[in-house]
Design an enzyme around this catalytic site. Structure first.
Site, mmCIF file in Angstrom:
data_model
loop_
_atom_site.group_PDB
_atom_site.id
_atom_site.type_symbol
_atom_site.label_atom_id
_atom_site.label_comp_id
_atom_site.label_asym_id
_atom_site.label_seq_id
_atom_site.Cartn_x
_atom_site.Cartn_y
_atom_site.Cartn_z
ATOM 1 N N CYS A 108 39.035 39.506 19.298
ATOM 2 C CA CYS A 108 39.029 40.776 20.034
ATOM 3 C C CYS A 108 39.448 40.611 21.490
ATOM 4 C CB CYS A 108 37.656 41.425 19.948
ATOM 5 S SG CYS A 108 37.305 42.061 18.308
ATOM 6 N N HIS B 98 35.836 45.995 26.075
ATOM 7 C CA HIS B 98 36.133 45.981 24.640
ATOM 8 C C HIS B 98 35.138 46.896 23.930
ATOM 9 C CE1 HIS B 98 37.118 44.802 20.673
ATOM 10 N NE2 HIS B 98 36.014 44.124 20.464
ATOM 11 N N ASN C 63 36.017 49.906 16.626
ATOM 12 C CA ASN C 63 36.553 48.663 17.171
ATOM 13 C C ASN C 63 37.949 48.421 16.581
ATOM 14 O OD1 ASN C 63 37.172 46.071 17.929
ATOM 15 N ND2 ASN C 63 35.209 45.168 17.283
#
Ligand code: UT7
Length: 335
Positions: A117, A257, A287
């Site tokens: 990520c 994030h 996400n």
């Protein structure tokens, strides 16, 4: 006197697929509820790329086309394209090459970067080095992931979390005070046991067994990942503030994030930031892995002003994490 060349973001493009997967629909697929997902993760819905033959590069290409249009850039002017991605179209060639082909970018070299990520953050800082060196003048950095291609929709612990999307930024040299100022990036492979995809790589090539054992999906031990994410993302963001004497007042935005609302809130709290200064779109997109940070910039672009102090922060599989400090280089939307 030589003035330092910095790399500045000069435009943002984005793309999310049309299909909206709601918590209600997920509750029909696995034993979960809107209430559990909202309390533990903070996601209401996510976008899913549907359609035979549609892949990560299709979303990335849409984002890049919009970026080129918004920045008045011809495809042939782009001299480098990096794609942050963990769900490439294929193991090879690089999705960066496929996106470049689909957008007619033919004078650029490029490659993929997989840092879980944190892929976009790592790719952005890598691209900045090429711009700062003077060797490259128009660099496209894409973050794109079709997470639905590796999500197990029978696993209630992971399937509510992820969504599909892509966004891209243009990096160009500037000689003033704006642009990317600093980055602190980290990796620790010890964390790989908690978050990975077991099969499909050289360790376990696909076999009937790996498919039956459902090993081509995301494997995540939520709690250790959560603990690491909260502490590492907050630590490195606070450290960045201290290193540049930034305060909750002088910092305009945190771009975190989007993995879990509770991780975002804990990070903002450690930095002393009020919620109004934090870009949050996890409710609508979940996400999207490599796409979370540039999708935030894309959605908030109209509110950004030249000189805004911005910190980007990420945590992901690897483990990987980091923060990047930049001063925004232009006012409002580029249409
Ligand atoms: O972007 C890459 C980095 N990834 C992350 O940052 C993810 C970090 N981890 C997390 O965000 C959280 O750990 C999760 C959202 C994945 C899980 O939340 P949690 O609060 O850590 O829940 P848990 O795994 O401890 O599970 C608590 C309970 C369990 O039931 P029991 O054992 O207490 O009876 C689970 O079985 O919640 C249950 N559960 C669910 N219940 C309803 C797990 N998933 C679900 C679900 N619906 N979808």
């Amino acid at each position: 006197m030589m003035t330092k060349i910095r790399a500045a973001i000069t435009g943002v493009g984005g793309y999310v697929p049309d299909y909206v997967l709601t918590n209600e629909e997920l509750s029909k697929m696995v034993d979960t509820s809107d209430e559990w997902i909202m309390t533990r993760i903070g996601i209401k819905e996510r976008r899913i790329l549907k359609g035979e033959g549609k892949a990560t590069s299709d979303m990335g290409a849409e984002a890049v086309k919009q970026l080129l249009a918004k920045t008045n850039t011809l495809p042939e002017e782009v001299d480098m394209l990096i794609c942050g991605v963990v769900t490439p179209d294929m193991l090879f060639p690089a999705t960066a090459n496929i996106i470049a082909d689909k957008t007619n970018i033919r004078n650029a070299f490029g490659f993929d970067m997989n840092a879980g990520c944190s892929s976009f953050l790592f790719a952005l800082n890598t691209a900045a080095k090429f711009v700062e060196s003077g060797s490259h003048k128009k660099v496209v950095v894409v973050g794109a992931d079709k997470m639905s291609s590796i999500v197990d929709y029978t696993d209630r612990a992971t399937c509510p979390i992820f969504g599909d999307g892509a966004a891209a930024v243009m990096l160009e040299p500037v000689s003033g005070e704006d642009g990317i100022i600093d980055a602190m990036l980290h990796s620790d492979g010890i964390g790989r046991v908690h978050l990975h995809q077991k099969a499909g790589g050289s360790l376990q090539p696909p076999t009937h067994h790996t498919i039956e054992a459902r090993q081509h999906y995301i494997y995540q031990e939520g709690q250790p990942v959560f603990k690491w994410a909260v502490s590492k993302m907050a630590d490195v963001s606070v450290e960045m503030m201290q290193r540049h004497e930034l305060t909750a007042d002088s910092l305009a935005w945190l771009v975190p994030h989007q993995a879990n609302m509770r991780i975002i809130e804990a990070t903002a709290q450690r930095m002393g930031l009020s919620r109004e200064k934090v870009m949050i779109n996890i409710q609508r997109y979940g996400n999207t892995t490599s796409a979370t940070l540039p999708l935030c910039l894309w959605e908030w672009e109209s509110q950004l002003k030249k000189g805004d102090n911005i910190i980007l922060a990420a945590f992901g599989a690897g483990f990987t994490w980091g923060s990047l400090y930049l001063r925004w280089a232009y006012d409002g939307d580029k249409i």
